[in-house]
Scaffold this motif. Structure first.
Motif, PDB file in Angstrom:
ATOM      1  N   TYR A  71      16.810 -10.740  31.640  1.00  0.00           N
ATOM      2  CA  TYR A  71      16.088 -11.814  30.957  1.00  0.00           C
ATOM      3  C   TYR A  71      16.801 -12.215  29.674  1.00  0.00           C
ATOM      4  O   TYR A  71      16.320 -11.969  28.569  1.00  0.00           O
ATOM      5  CB  TYR A  71      14.648 -11.368  30.674  1.00  0.00           C
ATOM      6  CG  TYR A  71      13.906 -10.988  31.928  1.00  0.00           C
ATOM      7  CD1 TYR A  71      13.331 -11.951  32.732  1.00  0.00           C
ATOM      8  CD2 TYR A  71      13.818  -9.653  32.331  1.00  0.00           C
ATOM      9  CE1 TYR A  71      12.670 -11.612  33.907  1.00  0.00           C
ATOM     10  CE2 TYR A  71      13.160  -9.306  33.503  1.00  0.00           C
ATOM     11  CZ  TYR A  71      12.591 -10.293  34.277  1.00  0.00           C
ATOM     12  OH  TYR A  71      11.945  -9.951  35.438  1.00  0.00           O
ATOM     13  N   MET A  72      17.943 -12.848  29.818  1.00  0.00           N
ATOM     14  CA  MET A  72      18.786 -13.211  28.679  1.00  0.00           C
ATOM     15  C   MET A  72      18.125 -14.214  27.731  1.00  0.00           C
ATOM     16  O   MET A  72      18.456 -14.259  26.554  1.00  0.00           O
ATOM     17  CB  MET A  72      20.111 -13.790  29.173  1.00  0.00           C
ATOM     18  CG  MET A  72      20.898 -12.848  30.066  1.00  0.00           C
ATOM     19  SD  MET A  72      21.661 -11.525  29.176  1.00  0.00           S
ATOM     20  CE  MET A  72      23.099 -12.327  28.583  1.00  0.00           C
ATOM     21  N   ASP A  73      17.188 -15.000  28.250  1.00  0.00           N
ATOM     22  CA  ASP A  73      16.564 -16.035  27.430  1.00  0.00           C
ATOM     23  C   ASP A  73      15.371 -15.526  26.618  1.00  0.00           C
ATOM     24  O   ASP A  73      14.818 -16.264  25.803  1.00  0.00           O
ATOM     25  CB  ASP A  73      16.125 -17.213  28.304  1.00  0.00           C
ATOM     26  CG  ASP A  73      15.234 -16.787  29.464  1.00  0.00           C
ATOM     27  OD1 ASP A  73      15.369 -15.640  29.921  1.00  0.00           O
ATOM     28  OD2 ASP A  73      14.406 -17.607  29.915  1.00  0.00           O
ATOM     29  N   LEU A  74      14.994 -14.263  26.810  1.00  0.00           N
ATOM     30  CA  LEU A  74      13.884 -13.680  26.054  1.00  0.00           C
ATOM     31  C   LEU A  74      14.409 -12.846  24.889  1.00  0.00           C
ATOM     32  O   LEU A  74      15.524 -12.327  24.940  1.00  0.00           O
ATOM     33  CB  LEU A  74      13.034 -12.787  26.964  1.00  0.00           C
ATOM     34  CG  LEU A  74      12.328 -13.471  28.134  1.00  0.00           C
ATOM     35  CD1 LEU A  74      11.587 -12.437  28.975  1.00  0.00           C
ATOM     36  CD2 LEU A  74      11.368 -14.534  27.633  1.00  0.00           C
ATOM     37  N   PRO A  75      13.598 -12.710  23.841  1.00  0.00           N
ATOM     38  CA  PRO A  75      14.039 -11.872  22.716  1.00  0.00           C
ATOM     39  C   PRO A  75      14.155 -10.411  23.152  1.00  0.00           C
ATOM     40  O   PRO A  75      13.421  -9.958  24.020  1.00  0.00           O
ATOM     41  CB  PRO A  75      12.922 -12.038  21.679  1.00  0.00           C
ATOM     42  CG  PRO A  75      11.753 -12.552  22.429  1.00  0.00           C
ATOM     43  CD  PRO A  75      12.271 -13.275  23.629  1.00  0.00           C
ATOM     44  N   GLU A  82      10.854  -3.435  29.012  1.00  0.00           N
ATOM     45  CA  GLU A  82      10.005  -3.015  30.127  1.00  0.00           C
ATOM     46  C   GLU A  82      10.140  -3.953  31.326  1.00  0.00           C
ATOM     47  O   GLU A  82      10.121  -3.502  32.479  1.00  0.00           O
ATOM     48  CB  GLU A  82       8.544  -2.932  29.671  1.00  0.00           C
ATOM     49  CG  GLU A  82       8.310  -1.787  28.706  1.00  0.00           C
ATOM     50  CD  GLU A  82       6.909  -1.754  28.121  1.00  0.00           C
ATOM     51  OE1 GLU A  82       6.118  -2.688  28.387  1.00  0.00           O
ATOM     52  OE2 GLU A  82       6.611  -0.785  27.397  1.00  0.00           O
ATOM     53  N   LEU A  83      10.288  -5.259  31.077  1.00  0.00           N
ATOM     54  CA  LEU A  83      10.515  -6.211  32.169  1.00  0.00           C
ATOM     55  C   LEU A  83      11.811  -5.892  32.910  1.00  0.00           C
ATOM     56  O   LEU A  83      11.875  -5.991  34.143  1.00  0.00           O
ATOM     57  CB  LEU A  83      10.564  -7.644  31.633  1.00  0.00           C
ATOM     58  CG  LEU A  83       9.248  -8.293  31.255  1.00  0.00           C
ATOM     59  CD1 LEU A  83       9.487  -9.591  30.486  1.00  0.00           C
ATOM     60  CD2 LEU A  83       8.412  -8.562  32.505  1.00  0.00           C
ATOM     61  N   ASN A  84      12.845  -5.508  32.163  1.00  0.00           N
ATOM     62  CA  ASN A  84      14.121  -5.151  32.784  1.00  0.00           C
ATOM     63  C   ASN A  84      13.997  -3.900  33.650  1.00  0.00           C
ATOM     64  O   ASN A  84      14.545  -3.843  34.745  1.00  0.00           O
ATOM     65  CB  ASN A  84      15.206  -4.982  31.724  1.00  0.00           C
ATOM     66  CG  ASN A  84      15.732  -6.302  31.246  1.00  0.00           C
ATOM     67  OD1 ASN A  84      16.217  -7.105  32.025  1.00  0.00           O
ATOM     68  ND2 ASN A  84      15.609  -6.557  29.955  1.00  0.00           N
ATOM     69  N   ILE A  85      13.269  -2.904  33.164  1.00  0.00           N
ATOM     70  CA  ILE A  85      13.058  -1.690  33.960  1.00  0.00           C
ATOM     71  C   ILE A  85      12.306  -2.042  35.235  1.00  0.00           C
ATOM     72  O   ILE A  85      12.666  -1.592  36.329  1.00  0.00           O
ATOM     73  CB  ILE A  85      12.306  -0.612  33.151  1.00  0.00           C
ATOM     74  CG1 ILE A  85      13.178  -0.118  31.998  1.00  0.00           C
ATOM     75  CG2 ILE A  85      11.898   0.554  34.046  1.00  0.00           C
ATOM     76  CD1 ILE A  85      12.460   0.787  31.010  1.00  0.00           C
TER      77      ILE A  85
END
Length: 118
Positions: A71-75, A82-85
C-alpha cells in the motif's frame, strides 16, 4: 449461522491483521434484520476470517525482514503495517491451498514448522 467450520477456525486461527484471538459473535448487519454469527477480532473491531498461526507468523516475518509495502499510497503507520501483513497472509494462504498443503481443516499435519524458521 454457527457451523463446525467456524468453531474450528475460531480455535485454531488468528486475526490476519494483528495476530490476536478470534471470537464468535452475533453480528447485526442492519436495523431491519440480517444478523448472523461471524468470526470477530475484538482488538481490531473487525469481522475476520482469520489465518493459520504459522501463516501469520511467516507473513509478519516477511513484512518485517523485507519492509514489504503493498500500500504505497497510504501513510506508513501501524494500520498500513497490519494491512500489509494481512495481504501477505492472503497470498500465503492462497499458495498453500494451491500446493495442496492447506484445506478448510487447516495446514497439513504432515508439514512440520520450525519455530526458528517462522
Amino acid at each position: 449461522m454457527l457451523t463446525k467450520t467456524m468453531l474450528a477456525r475460531q480455535k485454531r486461527c488468528v486475526c490476519r491483521f494483528c495476530g490476536g484471538d478470534l471470537d464468535v459473535r452475533c453480528v447485526i448487519f442492519n436495523e431491519y434484520g440480517g444478523a448472523g454469527a461471524e468470526l470477530y477480532c475484538g482488538h481490531c473491531n473487525k469481522i475476520e476470517y482469520g489465518a493459520e498461526p504459522e501463516i501469520y507468523k511467516t507473513a509478519k516475518s516477511f513484512v518485517d525482514e523485507y519492509e514489504f509495502n503493498y500500500y504505497m499510497d497510504l501513510p506508513e503507520d501501524q494500520k498500513t503495517y497490519e494491512l500489509n501483513i494481512a495481504k501477505v497472509c492472503e497470498i500465503l494462504t492462497y499458495s498453500a491451498r494451491r500446493w495442496g498443503i492447506a484445506s478448510d481443516k487447516g495446514l497439513d499435519e504432515a508439514i512440520y514448522f520450525h519455530e526458528d524458521n517462522l
